[in-house]
Design an enzyme around this catalytic site. Structure first.
Site, PDB file in Angstrom:
ATOM      1  CE  LYS A  68      -3.954  -2.085   2.103  1.00 48.02           C
ATOM      2  NZ  LYS A  68      -5.057  -1.981   3.084  1.00 48.02           N
ATOM      3  N   GLY A 130      -1.661   0.626  13.157  1.00 47.83           N
ATOM      4  CA  GLY A 130      -0.861   0.274  11.894  1.00 47.83           C
ATOM      5  C   GLY A 130      -1.612   0.685  10.737  1.00 47.83           C
ATOM      6  CG  ASN A 152       0.076   0.572  18.936  1.00 43.94           C
ATOM      7  OD1 ASN A 152      -0.622  -0.628  18.370  1.00 43.94           O
ATOM      8  ND2 ASN A 152       1.132   0.812  18.798  1.00 43.94           N
ATOM      9  NE  ARG A 153       0.792  -6.275  21.739  1.00 45.65           N
ATOM     10  CZ  ARG A 153       0.231  -7.096  22.437  1.00 45.65           C
ATOM     11  NH1 ARG A 153       0.920  -6.731  23.759  1.00 45.65           N
ATOM     12  NH2 ARG A 153      -0.489  -8.054  22.307  1.00 45.65           N
ATOM     13  CG  ASP A 155       4.280   7.298  21.990  1.00 46.28           C
ATOM     14  OD1 ASP A 155       3.141   7.753  21.224  1.00 46.28           O
ATOM     15  OD2 ASP A 155       4.617   8.275  22.675  1.00 46.28           O
ATOM     16  CE1 TYR A 216     -12.345 -11.966   4.758  1.00 41.49           C
ATOM     17  CE2 TYR A 216     -11.635  -9.582   5.225  1.00 41.49           C
ATOM     18  CZ  TYR A 216     -11.588 -10.768   4.661  1.00 41.49           C
ATOM     19  OH  TYR A 216     -11.011 -10.913   3.326  1.00 41.49           O
TER      20      TYR A 216
END
Length: 271
Positions: A68, A130, A152-153, A155, A216
């Site tokens: 992407k 992400g 989030n895990r 920063d 999904y």
């Protein structure tokens, strides 16, 4: 019938991709018998080569991870939202070259629309930071959310700062060590962009608001099951997937997407 028009999904892995199922169902519904949509396995470094070598029959590409970000670099022009989000999942052939767009954000927007149907949503909890978190932030801003807590895990505030400023969100950052139950009880929606395994053991604390889970398969996820047990509405990534595919189909073919047929094909493939 000879195939004269093509599109394909690029990424790795793509064997599981439901995009060919939806797009080919759309072609069949409209009688576009000279169209074909396929899968091409490619890593990020090969995106430029594959797009550059594509013959004139290719009208466009859907791009999934890890390509992407490379899709932006390949493009000759960018949509405003692709530039803002910093990634593209759509490349469309034009008279001036390849145009990059991001319909992931449209997918999130469509899924949120089905979850709330116009209801006011002010505060959100976003799990993960992400690639899918960026279009999620764009979509949350579009439906009127003003406050987002990103859990989030690590920063990632610096990486998201430009997008957050551009869409006008007030964002705070937290870790999974916070009081997740208190956090989600104060939220109007929880959007999860992480694998189900990343939330293992935390579902009970997180399931105290309506949930959009981008996963999904398999469905339902442990998070949506918990939220539903608590009386909250949920929506899955298959809804997001469909809503991001419709504008891709239209950009590639120039025809309105036959949504019922594309949706039915997707749902049937997941059974």
């Amino acid at each position: 019938m000879t195939i004269t028009h093509r599109a394909a999904v690029l990424g790795n892995p793509v064997e599981h991709s439901r995009s060919p199922i939806m797009h080919n169902a759309g072609y069949a519904a409209l009688g576009l018998n000279d169209w074909e949509y396929t899968r091409i396995t490619t890593d990020a470094e090969d995106v430029a080569r594959i797009v550059g070598e594509a013959d004139e029959s290719y009208a466009g590409f859907s791009v999934t991870m890890p390509g992407k970000f490379a899709a932006l670099e390949v493009a000759d022009s960018l949509s405003e939202r692709a530039e803002l989000i910093g990634a593209a999942n759509t490349l469309v052939r034009t008279g001036a070259g390849w145009h990059a767009d991001n319909t992931d954000c449209v997918g999130v927007l469509g899924a949120l629309g089905e979850l709330f149907d116009g209801a006011t949503v002010a505060a959100a909890v976003l799990l993960g930071s992400g690639g899918t978190a960026r279009p999620a932030l764009w979509a949350l801003a579009k439906i009127g959310v003003s406050e987002v807590t990103v859990v989030n895990r690590s920063d990632r505030s610096e990486a998201l700062a430009d997008l957050v400023d551009a869409v006008g969100l007030e964002v705070t950052f937290s870790t999974y060590d916070t009081d997740l139950q208190a956090l989600t009880r104060q939220a109007d929606v929880v959007v999860s962009t992480v694998p189900s395994a990343a939330l293992d053991g935390r579902e009970q604390a997180l399931g105290h608001a309506p949930v959009l889970d981008v996963i999904y398969d398999p469905w339902p996820t442990p998070l949506t099951t918990q939220a539903a047990a608590n009386g909250y509405s949920t929506v899955g990534g298959h809804v997001m997937l469909a809503h991001q595919a419709y504008p891709q189909f239209e950009a590639f073919t120039g025809h309105s997407a036959p949504r019922p047929q594309m949706w039915d094909a997707l749902v049937n493939s997941l059974r």
